[in-house]
Design a protein around this motif. Structure first.
Motif: not given
Length: 359
Positions: A120-126
């Motif tokens: 919901h808060y942004g693109r998730l980081h790899h």
């Protein structure tokens, strides 16, 4: 919200470099042998812009709300993150942007649910090298057992814990916005985490010095993870950005407040200064942050606690003071946010709150 495109579905990852049984949890921490492409820039839309300024859906529906210090940290009781409404999710973004870090007690949310919430808060980081949960590549595993804690202490011998103070993944062009961390296994004593307010760190500087810093930028590097890869033999899953540049003073896009945006974890140099000038200035700023006892909050974990912090305006460090025979485990979800920027028209937190009181 920002796009969240999984490069490689986790069910297709079968080649593992290493896998660790996490004591006391029944889970496994996985280090897959995969290769991700470089992260592309994206337009970030912060849900805090959709929040109710009063944050009533959280503050009025919680059974108890406790501000842990005047400048940073709020504890929420009686709400489950697994059951938040859309309005509560948006209000949470604003609450974290104002208070820096928010703690939710006695949470039932699992790693899959936390990943969905994080989207919901942004693109998730790899993450480029750290291990993650066996079935979820976005749930980063934070694990310390007797063997790893001894190695950590050996590596940090003679180095103050303040040197590990950091904001998550600032070596990225678009670093972390919020981070969600749930601890499930904790030491009997110790293993706290401390957070420091970048807002108040900025406000404590003299006006002339603040003005000087507002014209500066700094390089950030993930070289620590490159060294970790070399030492452990765990390959990088993605090439690290080189010499990412961010402003020394950053404006938060939702509050419009100024924050000091450097830390010893990833900040390496001040752009445009000679090395001895840069080293001297960063040493001063790092010591200013580490000495901020009156703009920090230290959290003693209980099983089921979830901490949610805004990396744009806080720094944090885990305090590895627990006994060698202890185990500490949690999982972390980290959405990325906007490219850091400084708006000359933005205000300091103190200035903004003073104006609000005068209205």
């Amino acid at each position: 919200m920002a796009p969240n495109n999984e490069t490689i579905p986790i069910e297709q990852v079968t080649d593992l470099v290493h896998q660790v049984d996490i004591k006391g949890s029944g889970k496994k921490m996985t280090f897959p042998r995969v290769s991700y492409p470089p992260l592309e820039l994206f337009e970030h839309c912060d849900p805090g812009h959709l929040a109710d300024p009063k944050k009533a859906s959280i503050l009025e529906q919680a059974s108890q709300v406790v501000d842990l210090s005047p400048n940073i940290g709020t504890e929420i009781h009686g709400l489950q993150l697994s059951q938040l409404t859309e309005q509560q999710k948006n209000d949470l973004a604003l609450l974290a942007a104002e208070r820096g870090v928010v703690f939710f007690k006695n949470q039932d949310i699992d790693s899959d649910q936390l990943v969905e919430l994080g989207k919901h808060y942004g693109r998730l980081h790899h993450h480029p090298v750290s291990g993650h949960e066996e079935k979820n590549q976005y749930a980063l595993s934070l694990y310390s057992d007797p063997a790893s804690s001894q190695k950590f202490r050996a590596q940090r011998e003679g180095s103050p814990i303040a040197n590990t103070l950091h904001s998550d993944v600032t070596f990225e062009k678009q670093p972390a916005g919020l981070t969600f961390l749930k601890l499930e296994v904790i030491p009997a004593v110790g293993g706290d985490t401390a957070w420091f307010s970048g807002y108040e760190a900025y406000d404590r500087l003299s006006p002339a010095f603040r003005q000087f810093l507002e014209g500066l930028s700094a390089t950030h590097s993930g070289d620590v993870f490159e060294r970790l890869s070399q030492v452990t033999g765990i390959p990088l899953r993605r090439q690290m950005p080189q010499d990412t540049v961010h402003p020394v003073i950053r404006t938060h896009p939702v509050t419009g407040w100024k924050s000091l945006f450097v830390q010893p974890g990833f900040t390496r140099s001040i752009v445009g200064l000679r090395k001895h000038e840069s080293d001297t200035l960063l040493k001063l700023l790092f010591e200013h942050l580490a000495g901020g006892y009156d703009f920090q909050v230290r959290h003693k974990w209980s099983p089921g606690d979830v901490a949610i912090w805004d990396n744009r305006i806080t720094n944090h460090c885990a305090i590895a003071d627990f006994e060698n025979n202890s185990t500490r485990y949690g999982f972390r979800v980290t959405p990325q946010a906007e490219v850091p920027y400084f708006d000359p028209k933005s205000k300091s937190r103190r200035e903004a709150l003073k104006e609000q009181k005068a209205q």
